[in-house]
Design an enzyme around this catalytic site. Sequence first.
Site, PDB file in Angstrom:
ATOM      1  N   ASP A   1     -60.636 123.128  27.548  1.00  0.00           N
ATOM      2  CA  ASP A   1     -59.782 123.813  26.595  1.00  0.00           C
ATOM      3  C   ASP A   1     -60.045 123.211  25.219  1.00  0.00           C
ATOM      4  OD1 ASP A   1     -57.865 125.381  25.462  1.00  0.00           O
ATOM      5  OD2 ASP A   1     -56.204 124.089  26.049  1.00  0.00           O
TER       6      ASP A   1
ATOM      7  N   GLU B   1     -48.462 128.038  14.051  1.00  0.00           N
ATOM      8  CA  GLU B   1     -47.252 128.435  13.344  1.00  0.00           C
ATOM      9  C   GLU B   1     -46.740 127.288  12.480  1.00  0.00           C
ATOM     10  OE1 GLU B   1     -45.236 131.999  14.954  1.00  0.00           O
ATOM     11  OE2 GLU B   1     -46.892 131.703  13.565  1.00  0.00           O
TER      12      GLU B   1
END
Length: 471
Positions: free
Chosen positions: A177, A275
């Site tokens: 990942d 975010e």
Amino acid sequence: MNARLKAEAPHRDIYSFQGTFVYAYDDEADEDVNSIGLDLENTMWASTVLTMGEALVLVTYTGSETKSQLNMRDPRTKSGKIDDEISLMSIFLFLVLMGLAAVLTALKGFHHEWYITLMRFILLLSYIIPISLRVNLDLAKAWYSWLISVDDKIPETIPRSTTIPEELGRVQILFSDKTGTLTQNEMEFKALHVDNSRFDLKESGEEIREIGRKMCKEGPLADLEGIIRKGGKPPRRQKNALIRDLIYTLALCHNVTPVVASDGTREYQASSPDEVALVKLTEIMSYVLVDRDQTSITIQNPLGEEERFEILIDFPFTSETKRMGIILRDAKRDKIIFFLKGAEQVIAEKVDSDSASKMKEAAENLSLEGLRTLSFASRLLNQNEYDDWRAKYDEAAAAEENREEMKRRVRLELEENMDYIGVTGVEGTLLCPPRQTAGPRSKDSRVSEAGRDQGLDAHRRQDRDGLLHRD
């Protein structure tokens, strides 16, 4: 209060819920008078903790019907290829043993009590099966695991399983990942692109901050307000207005919650580090997120004034939609704004063709530098437009059949004729050089990085990280 809750049958999907809360019911007519559609945003699964505020709850699923119980599985025992090979070898040797014992017994003759003779040959030939090999192998695995845990070259490595350490020598393909593995769980804002202009944070940060300070008094989409209300077509927008609206979009279109620690420091909590990186950028631009709850967002502009925006409806980001939207009412200026952000392929379908080509070109240029891109658009709504659309959405949200499809269609109506704002680029900080993370590899080994980035973006970043083979 004559109310009731209609909920779907229990199922395993933790990302889906469909129900209807009927708060006015006519017993005589046996029909719903007033109802509200419920979805995933209205749920709290078992064992969750409410960290802020209060909640009035109605228990719907209990015991074996809860999501956690429905998703329970028996643990799978991990075994390496060597264990499987030894098991097959043991079975083969057992068959050989039984065959030899039967042949020797037959050569001696099947006389009285021949089965005793067979058992004697089985015992004599039992050394064919290497029983001690299994014990020695388990001891060796435990020793290998301990050596891994104390190796100075790989500090803080903890073997979670002592049954498969020898499998490390058989690795040919390594999947990794990106966020949190090759990179830290933090994103750093690098650049933004509006119209045909690009602004790097290091080089143009002060210019962006000054534009945001001068334009904040007008509020978001101020240059479109009069034209939209008169029904006119928006003209080509000025760069400063686009920068102002982009900063407002970054400050308002998110799921970030500010948390003040005991020492007075402000921290941000969100489901994605992207975010948080974007909200921190607005803080650098003097647009500070003061408070956020289920009903409103409060920010402080560069002039030190607090601006409150009422959350009318929120469309969270999902892997299927690849976008997030939020409808807000500016309490100070009494106008309704719809902000939308997401992948450029998705947002390009919501704006005109000229804006779509600009957006794709800007996103491609930022991707060439290995940055993760996000595109932004907006739409100013008048009260009648919003009321008509909200009536359709509430009707779709309360439907008992095909609810999600009906909500999707109503949402698509809202996302028509959006105004393009700009594109941002963020970068994940490397935890350590990926080639060092992968370590020395044989010529047959491969390293593959898993992520959601587009092919060009991923190829550029892997080249930077040293994961590409060069022949």
